[in-house]
Design a protein around this motif. Structure first.
Motif, short mmCIF file in Angstrom:
data_model
loop_
_atom_site.label_atom_id
_atom_site.label_comp_id
_atom_site.label_asym_id
_atom_site.label_seq_id
_atom_site.Cartn_x
_atom_site.Cartn_y
_atom_site.Cartn_z
N MET A 125 0.84 -1.16 0.00
CA MET A 125 0.00 0.00 0.00
C MET A 125 0.89 1.24 0.00
O MET A 125 1.84 1.31 0.76
CB MET A 125 -0.88 -0.06 1.23
CG MET A 125 -1.74 1.14 1.40
SD MET A 125 -3.14 0.71 2.42
CE MET A 125 -4.42 0.99 1.29
N PRO A 126 0.57 2.24 -0.88
CA PRO A 126 1.41 3.44 -0.95
C PRO A 126 1.26 4.30 0.30
O PRO A 126 0.21 4.34 0.92
CB PRO A 126 0.91 4.15 -2.18
CG PRO A 126 -0.41 3.59 -2.48
CD PRO A 126 -0.48 2.25 -1.87
N GLU A 127 2.35 4.97 0.63
CA GLU A 127 2.34 5.82 1.82
C GLU A 127 1.86 7.21 1.43
O GLU A 127 2.21 7.74 0.38
CB GLU A 127 3.78 5.91 2.34
CG GLU A 127 3.84 6.09 3.83
CD GLU A 127 5.26 6.00 4.32
OE1 GLU A 127 5.75 7.05 4.78
OE2 GLU A 127 5.86 4.92 4.22
N SER A 128 1.00 7.83 2.27
CA SER A 128 0.47 9.17 1.96
C SER A 128 1.50 10.24 2.32
O SER A 128 2.37 10.04 3.18
CB SER A 128 -0.83 9.41 2.72
OG SER A 128 -0.60 9.37 4.09
N LYS A 129 1.35 11.37 1.66
CA LYS A 129 2.27 12.47 1.91
C LYS A 129 1.88 13.17 3.22
O LYS A 129 0.69 13.33 3.50
CB LYS A 129 2.20 13.49 0.77
CG LYS A 129 2.72 12.95 -0.54
CD LYS A 129 2.65 14.03 -1.58
CE LYS A 129 3.10 13.50 -2.92
NZ LYS A 129 2.98 14.52 -3.97
N PRO A 130 2.86 13.61 3.98
CA PRO A 130 2.52 14.35 5.21
C PRO A 130 1.97 15.74 4.88
O PRO A 130 2.33 16.33 3.87
CB PRO A 130 3.85 14.43 5.96
CG PRO A 130 4.90 14.25 4.92
CD PRO A 130 4.27 13.41 3.84
N ARG A 131 1.10 16.22 5.74
CA ARG A 131 0.53 17.55 5.53
C ARG A 131 1.56 18.63 5.83
O ARG A 131 2.38 18.48 6.71
CB ARG A 131 -0.67 17.77 6.45
CG ARG A 131 -1.83 16.91 6.10
CD ARG A 131 -2.99 17.32 6.95
NE ARG A 131 -4.12 16.46 6.68
CZ ARG A 131 -5.30 16.61 7.23
NH1 ARG A 131 -5.50 17.57 8.10
NH2 ARG A 131 -6.28 15.79 6.92
#
Length: 84
Positions: free
Chosen positions: A1-7
């Protein structure tokens, strides 16, 4: 699963320091004048009521109350500018 970008956090605004003019204490005469005006206005109104309208200025009748409040209000307005 791809990792989301931090805000991204918004940049904090720089803290503004008060200017050197606002950090200086009041003049020596400021506090005594402020207290004197508040007390003078109070004494003016009390004198008018105790003397049954004969003092301080008999010819202006109830305007004496307005004058007393105006003098006291000037003292109270000075409290907003007082710095120690």
């Amino acid at each position: 699963m791809p990792e989301s970008k931090p805000r991204r956090r918004p940049a904090k605004a720089p803290v503004q320091t008060p200017s050197s003019k606002t950090q200086q204490p009041n003049a020596v005469w400021f506090l005594p004048l402020m207290v004197t005006l508040m007390l003078l206005g109070l004494v003016w109104i009390i004198t008018y009521y105790i003397s049954d309208g004969k003092f301080p200025i008999p010819d202006i009748h109830n305007w004496n109350i307005g004058i007393g409040f105006a003098i006291a209000l000037a003292g109270f307005m000075m409290t907003t500018r007082w710095r120690s």
